[in-house]
Design an enzyme around this catalytic site. Structure first.
Site, PDB file in Angstrom:
ATOM      1  N   LYS A 233       1.755   2.234  -4.929  1.00 48.91           N
ATOM      2  CA  LYS A 233       2.494   1.620  -6.608  1.00 48.91           C
ATOM      3  C   LYS A 233       1.225   1.503  -7.607  1.00 48.91           C
ATOM      4  O   LYS A 233       2.013   1.686  -9.031  1.00 48.91           O
ATOM      5  CB  LYS A 233       2.555  -0.106  -6.238  1.00 48.91           C
ATOM      6  CG  LYS A 233       3.402  -0.669  -5.095  1.00 48.91           C
ATOM      7  CD  LYS A 233       3.437  -1.909  -4.782  1.00 48.91           C
ATOM      8  CE  LYS A 233       2.367  -2.584  -4.211  1.00 48.91           C
ATOM      9  NZ  LYS A 233       1.739  -2.232  -3.262  1.00 48.91           N
TER      10      LYS A 233
ATOM     11  N   ASP B 212       0.818  -1.226  -0.151  1.00 47.30           N
ATOM     12  CA  ASP B 212       0.299   0.163   0.013  1.00 47.30           C
ATOM     13  C   ASP B 212       0.716   1.449  -0.035  1.00 47.30           C
ATOM     14  O   ASP B 212       0.690   2.345   0.966  1.00 47.30           O
ATOM     15  CB  ASP B 212      -1.089  -0.173   0.877  1.00 47.30           C
ATOM     16  CG  ASP B 212      -1.575  -1.226   0.781  1.00 47.30           C
ATOM     17  OD1 ASP B 212      -1.984  -1.475   0.007  1.00 47.30           O
ATOM     18  OD2 ASP B 212      -2.460  -1.509   2.148  1.00 47.30           O
TER      19      ASP B 212
ATOM     20  N   THR C 263      -9.484  -4.888   1.980  1.00 49.80           N
ATOM     21  CA  THR C 263     -10.515  -5.677   3.109  1.00 49.80           C
ATOM     22  C   THR C 263     -11.094  -4.354   3.435  1.00 49.80           C
ATOM     23  O   THR C 263     -11.729  -4.677   4.430  1.00 49.80           O
ATOM     24  CB  THR C 263      -9.556  -6.745   3.775  1.00 49.80           C
ATOM     25  OG1 THR C 263      -8.756  -5.317   4.472  1.00 49.80           O
ATOM     26  CG2 THR C 263      -9.226  -7.529   3.038  1.00 49.80           C
ATOM     27  N   GLY C 264     -10.807  -2.897   3.342  1.00 53.38           N
ATOM     28  CA  GLY C 264     -11.409  -2.119   4.070  1.00 53.38           C
ATOM     29  C   GLY C 264     -11.358  -1.705   5.813  1.00 53.38           C
ATOM     30  O   GLY C 264     -11.114  -1.028   6.707  1.00 53.38           O
ATOM     31  N   ARG C 265      -9.933  -2.512   5.613  1.00 51.04           N
ATOM     32  CA  ARG C 265      -9.492  -2.684   7.434  1.00 51.04           C
ATOM     33  C   ARG C 265      -8.930  -1.505   7.415  1.00 51.04           C
ATOM     34  O   ARG C 265      -7.963  -0.788   6.835  1.00 51.04           O
ATOM     35  CB  ARG C 265      -8.748  -3.734   7.523  1.00 51.04           C
ATOM     36  CG  ARG C 265      -9.667  -5.195   7.432  1.00 51.04           C
ATOM     37  CD  ARG C 265      -8.796  -6.662   7.523  1.00 51.04           C
ATOM     38  NE  ARG C 265      -8.125  -7.083   6.321  1.00 51.04           N
ATOM     39  CZ  ARG C 265      -6.729  -7.872   6.670  1.00 51.04           C
ATOM     40  NH1 ARG C 265      -6.292  -8.280   7.983  1.00 51.04           N
ATOM     41  NH2 ARG C 265      -5.766  -8.157   5.504  1.00 51.04           N
TER      42      ARG C 265
ATOM     43  N   GLY D 162      -4.196  -3.832  -3.617  1.00 50.07           N
ATOM     44  CA  GLY D 162      -6.079  -2.982  -4.404  1.00 50.07           C
ATOM     45  C   GLY D 162      -4.817  -1.978  -4.298  1.00 50.07           C
ATOM     46  O   GLY D 162      -3.868  -1.300  -3.804  1.00 50.07           O
ATOM     47  N   HIS D 163      -4.617  -1.744  -5.662  1.00 48.46           N
ATOM     48  CA  HIS D 163      -4.049  -0.610  -6.253  1.00 48.46           C
ATOM     49  C   HIS D 163      -4.984   0.304  -7.120  1.00 48.46           C
ATOM     50  O   HIS D 163      -5.678   0.028  -7.179  1.00 48.46           O
ATOM     51  CB  HIS D 163      -2.799  -1.050  -7.438  1.00 48.46           C
ATOM     52  CG  HIS D 163      -1.925  -1.965  -7.264  1.00 48.46           C
ATOM     53  ND1 HIS D 163      -1.288  -2.752  -8.134  1.00 48.46           N
ATOM     54  CD2 HIS D 163      -2.204  -2.897  -5.640  1.00 48.46           C
ATOM     55  CE1 HIS D 163      -0.524  -3.720  -6.996  1.00 48.46           C
ATOM     56  NE2 HIS D 163      -0.397  -3.509  -6.128  1.00 48.46           N
TER      57      HIS D 163
ATOM     58  N   GLN E  35       1.983  -6.289  -3.070  1.00 44.05           N
ATOM     59  CA  GLN E  35       2.469  -5.871  -1.598  1.00 44.05           C
ATOM     60  C   GLN E  35       3.681  -5.109  -1.724  1.00 44.05           C
ATOM     61  O   GLN E  35       3.977  -4.281  -2.100  1.00 44.05           O
ATOM     62  CB  GLN E  35       2.447  -7.607  -1.236  1.00 44.05           C
ATOM     63  CG  GLN E  35       1.125  -8.221  -1.396  1.00 44.05           C
ATOM     64  CD  GLN E  35       0.782  -8.814  -2.328  1.00 44.05           C
ATOM     65  OE1 GLN E  35       1.224  -9.470  -3.204  1.00 44.05           O
ATOM     66  NE2 GLN E  35      -0.340  -8.538  -3.201  1.00 44.05           N
TER      67      GLN E  35
HETATM   68  P1  GDP Z   1      -0.644   0.341  -3.555  1.00 42.74           P
HETATM   69  O1  GDP Z   1      -1.339  -0.698  -2.680  1.00 42.74           O
HETATM   70  O2  GDP Z   1       0.818   0.393  -3.099  1.00 42.74           O
HETATM   71  O3  GDP Z   1      -1.488   1.080  -5.399  1.00 42.74           O
HETATM   72  O4  GDP Z   1      -1.600   1.288  -2.661  1.00 42.74           O
HETATM   73  P2  GDP Z   1      -3.267   1.679  -1.822  1.00 42.74           P
HETATM   74  O5  GDP Z   1      -3.945   2.057  -3.469  1.00 42.74           O
HETATM   75  O6  GDP Z   1      -3.200   0.174  -1.806  1.00 42.74           O
HETATM   76  O7  GDP Z   1      -2.818   2.959  -0.902  1.00 42.74           O
HETATM   77  C1  GDP Z   1      -2.594   4.201  -0.880  1.00 42.74           C
HETATM   78  C2  GDP Z   1      -3.441   4.956  -1.516  1.00 42.74           C
HETATM   79  O8  GDP Z   1      -3.095   6.319  -0.960  1.00 42.74           O
HETATM   80  C3  GDP Z   1      -4.633   4.972  -2.207  1.00 42.74           C
HETATM   81  O9  GDP Z   1      -5.982   5.808  -1.838  1.00 42.74           O
HETATM   82  C4  GDP Z   1      -3.644   5.898  -3.029  1.00 42.74           C
HETATM   83  O10 GDP Z   1      -5.191   6.798  -3.879  1.00 42.74           O
HETATM   84  C5  GDP Z   1      -3.118   6.981  -1.862  1.00 42.74           C
HETATM   85  N1  GDP Z   1      -2.518   7.733  -2.620  1.00 42.74           N
HETATM   86  C6  GDP Z   1      -1.320   7.225  -2.879  1.00 42.74           C
HETATM   87  N2  GDP Z   1      -0.678   8.900  -3.455  1.00 42.74           N
HETATM   88  C7  GDP Z   1      -0.944   9.264  -2.301  1.00 42.74           C
HETATM   89  C8  GDP Z   1      -0.103  10.722  -2.301  1.00 42.74           C
HETATM   90  O11 GDP Z   1       0.997  11.370  -3.093  1.00 42.74           O
HETATM   91  N3  GDP Z   1      -1.060  11.045  -1.135  1.00 42.74           N
HETATM   92  C9  GDP Z   1      -2.042  11.075  -0.558  1.00 42.74           C
HETATM   93  N4  GDP Z   1      -2.965  12.010   0.060  1.00 42.74           N
HETATM   94  N5  GDP Z   1      -2.913   9.689  -1.066  1.00 42.74           N
HETATM   95  C10 GDP Z   1      -1.850   9.330  -1.708  1.00 42.74           C
HETATM   96  P1  IMO Z   2      -0.625  -3.990  -2.226  1.00 43.91           P
HETATM   97  O1  IMO Z   2      -0.526  -4.410  -3.763  1.00 43.91           O
HETATM   98  C1  IMO Z   2      -1.061  -4.903   2.259  1.00 43.91           C
HETATM   99  C2  IMO Z   2      -1.377  -8.653   3.721  1.00 43.91           C
HETATM  100  C3  IMO Z   2      -2.722  -9.116   4.163  1.00 43.91           C
HETATM  101  C4  IMO Z   2      -2.207 -10.346   4.963  1.00 43.91           C
HETATM  102  C5  IMO Z   2      -0.415 -10.432   4.389  1.00 43.91           C
HETATM  103  C6  IMO Z   2      -1.211 -12.131   3.939  1.00 43.91           C
HETATM  104  O2  IMO Z   2      -2.239  -3.544  -2.305  1.00 43.91           O
HETATM  105  O3  IMO Z   2       0.277  -3.396  -2.033  1.00 43.91           O
HETATM  106  P2  IMO Z   2      -2.528 -12.213   2.620  1.00 43.91           P
HETATM  107  O4  IMO Z   2      -4.445 -12.692   1.362  1.00 43.91           O
HETATM  108  O5  IMO Z   2      -1.409 -12.140   1.039  1.00 43.91           O
HETATM  109  O6  IMO Z   2      -2.187 -14.577   2.179  1.00 43.91           O
HETATM  110  O7  IMO Z   2      -2.550 -12.485   2.954  1.00 43.91           O
HETATM  111  O8  IMO Z   2       0.031 -10.087   3.515  1.00 43.91           O
HETATM  112  N1  IMO Z   2      -1.218  -7.922   2.370  1.00 43.91           N
HETATM  113  C7  IMO Z   2      -1.067  -6.825   1.655  1.00 43.91           C
HETATM  114  N2  IMO Z   2      -0.902  -5.892   3.033  1.00 43.91           N
HETATM  115  N3  IMO Z   2      -0.686  -4.324   1.081  1.00 43.91           N
HETATM  116  C8  IMO Z   2      -0.953  -5.503  -0.093  1.00 43.91           C
HETATM  117  O9  IMO Z   2      -1.088  -5.599  -1.054  1.00 43.91           O
HETATM  118  C9  IMO Z   2      -1.011  -6.451   0.645  1.00 43.91           C
HETATM  119  N4  IMO Z   2      -1.701  -7.769   0.458  1.00 43.91           N
HETATM  120  C10 IMO Z   2      -1.334  -9.013   1.728  1.00 43.91           C
HETATM  121  O10 IMO Z   2      -3.069  -7.739   4.907  1.00 43.91           O
HETATM  122  O11 IMO Z   2      -1.466  -9.291   6.691  1.00 43.91           O
HETATM  123 MG    MG Z   3      -3.243  -1.948  -1.595  1.00 42.04          MG
END
Ligand code: GDP
Ligand code: IMO
Ligand code: MG
Length: 427
Positions: A16, A13, A303-305, A40-41, A226
């Site tokens: 990416k 998260d 997962t919304g956690r 979840g990207h 991840q």
């Molecule tokens: P990923 O899994 O690495 O693609 O990241 P996620 O999408 O799960 O989580 C990143 C969250 O931060 C998302 O809600 C993005 O929209 C948000 N985000 C990304 N870059 C920025 C930033 O520079 N500032 C803020 N405030 N939010 C960001």
């Molecule tokens: P992105 O690509 C954050 C975490 C889960 C759990 C552990 C194992 O969005 O960064 P799994 O279902 O993979 O067996 O769960 O890994 N986890 C993540 N945490 N971002 C993710 O993906 C994740 N994918 C899995 O929360 O702790």
């Molecule tokens: Mg993510």
């Protein structure tokens, strides 16, 4: 020509999806190489948000083609749902644009049942807090050499035989240990049949696809899921995911030679978050942690956690730099630090009476370290519209420069908001 790996440096998260989207306009192919819909990207373009779980985040750029590599585990139902959602929004997601490797393993209903049952069975302190998407059990079957691969979609006899064989073992587990109902092979086959038919036209040879792209001098973007500290080998085992998330796996997980990569961009969130269980040395439970969680909207995209939040941990980043060899860092969510007050950076750990610079290698060693912090002044100016280096407040620039100094890796991109446009690229 420039082939780029995007990978997470922390516990996922990091942002990416945003960076893949940012660079997606310059590439011919965007390739996922590990993980599945545990990812979840998030991509935000012109205020519209897309959360992608399986589809490569380059999908919003009309000219980019997308590949699901052999190292991914694919839930057919989720893939179809995501394709439908995208198509409904006018984004092409058909077989002309997306290739699924015939070697990609398929997440079956019994994988999800095992994932849930196993977590439920574990005592409180043992639970991993998986996403419940069947990721681990699917990779287990791959390693046990009993998995179903996407290429099997066009061979119903093989598909049926594999499902029957798999269920002998799984049903013994369901009824004998987990107190669950057995699954019928007929039902599982009936479930997969329509997906197999729908996905057959997407099947292809991702390795050859990339070869052709390189011959045509197209750039390829490899989208990691991840993060390094969730890596099955290098992460905080057993609180990890079930695939290798490090950059090295882009080669094996997509089917391309190790020498094919030109840039490796480590995505670093300006602080640290983690979802699910496992050690997290810089985790905060005070007002600063609350600030990061609420201002950063730190809720899991899958997962919304609520995500756990803490200060930036350089030991974690040093280890990531050693394992991945990034050519640069994309620093995200810098805007979230606005107004947090003084900012702390963990530069080392105290562990067993010694000072160490890297995470300990022993299982759960990370649970027993004490972070050593340095403190930097914060800033209060809104930076969400800063799209040039000079427009950042001095304290924000100092923070970025300190990260470069401590990791030894240049920061080439700074993200100051979720939108594609809220980005600053340093020359
Ligand atoms: P990923 O899994 O690495 O693609 O990241 P996620 O999408 O799960 O989580 C990143 C969250 O931060 C998302 O809600 C993005 O929209 C948000 N985000 C990304 N870059 C920025 C930033 O520079 N500032 C803020 N405030 N939010 C960001
Ligand atoms: P992105 O690509 C954050 C975490 C889960 C759990 C552990 C194992 O969005 O960064 P799994 O279902 O993979 O067996 O769960 O890994 N986890 C993540 N945490 N971002 C993710 O993906 C994740 N994918 C899995 O929360 O702790
Ligand atoms: Mg993510």
């Amino acid at each position: 020509m420039s082939n780029i790996i995007i990978m997470g440096s922390q516990w996922g998260d990091e942002g990416k999806g945003k960076v893949v989207d940012l660079l997606g306009g310059e590439v011919g192919l965007v390739v996922r190489f590990q993980g599945g819909n545990n990812a979840g990207h998030t991509v935000v373009v012109g205020g519209e948000q897309f959360i992608l779980h399986l589809m490569p985040s380059g999908i919003l750029h009309p000219r980019a083609r997308c590949c699901i590599g052999n190292g991914v585990v694919l839930d057919p139902e989720v893939f179809c749902r995501e394709a439908d959602t995208l198509e409904a929004k006018g984004v092409a997601a058909g077989p002309g644009r997306i290739v699924i490797s015939k070697k990609t393993h398929v997440i079956m209903p019994y994988h999800k049942v095992i994932d849930a049952a196993r977590e439920e069975y574990k005592s409180k302190g043992e639970k991993i807090g998986t996403t419940g998407r069947g990721i681990g059990p699917c990779y287990e079957d791959k390693m046990a050499r009993v998995g179903i691969r996407a290429g099997d979609f066009t061979n119903p006899e093989l598909l049926k035989a594999k499902i029957e064989a798999a269920l002998v073992e799984k049903n013994a587990l369901f009824t004998g240990l987990y107190g669950r109902d057995p699954l019928s092979a007929e039902d599982v086959f009936a479930w997969i049949e329509p997906y197999a038919a729908r996905l057959a036209p997407y099947l292809g040879d991702v390795s050859s696809e990339m070869q052709r792209a390189m011959e045509n001098e197209e750039n390829i973007l490899f989208e990691g899921a991840q993060g390094t500290h969730l890596d099955i080998d290098h992460g905080t085992y057993p609180y990890v995911t079930s695939s290798n998330c490090v950059a090295g796996n882009a080669s094996a997980g997509a089917g391309i030679k190790p020498g094919a990569f030109d840039r490796i961009i480590a995505i670093v969130k300006a602080y640290t978050t983690r979802v699910g269980a496992g050690p997290f040395p810089t985790e905060l439970s005070d007002a600063a942690g609350e600030h990061l969680q609420s201002v950063g909207s730190e809720f899991g995209a899958t997962t919304g956690r609520k995500r756990r939040c803490g200060w930036l941990d350089i030991c974690v980043l040093r280890e990531s730099a050693r394992l991945n060899g990034p050519t640069e860092i994309a620093l995200t969510k810098l805007d979230v630090l606005t107004g947090v007050g003084e900012i702390k950076i963990c530069t080392a750990y105290e562990y067993n009476g010694e000072r160490i610079d890297y995470p300990p290698q022993e299982q759960n060693g990370m649970a027993y370290v004490t972070p050593v912090y340095e403190t930097m002044p914060g800033w209060t100016e809104d930076i969400t519209q800063c799209t040039s280096w000079v427009s950042l407040p001095g304290e924000a620039k100092d923070y970025v420069k300190r990260i470069e100094r401590l990791t030894g890796v240049p920061v080439s991109i700074v993200s100051v908001g979720p939108d594609r446009a809220q980005t600053l690229v340093r020359k």
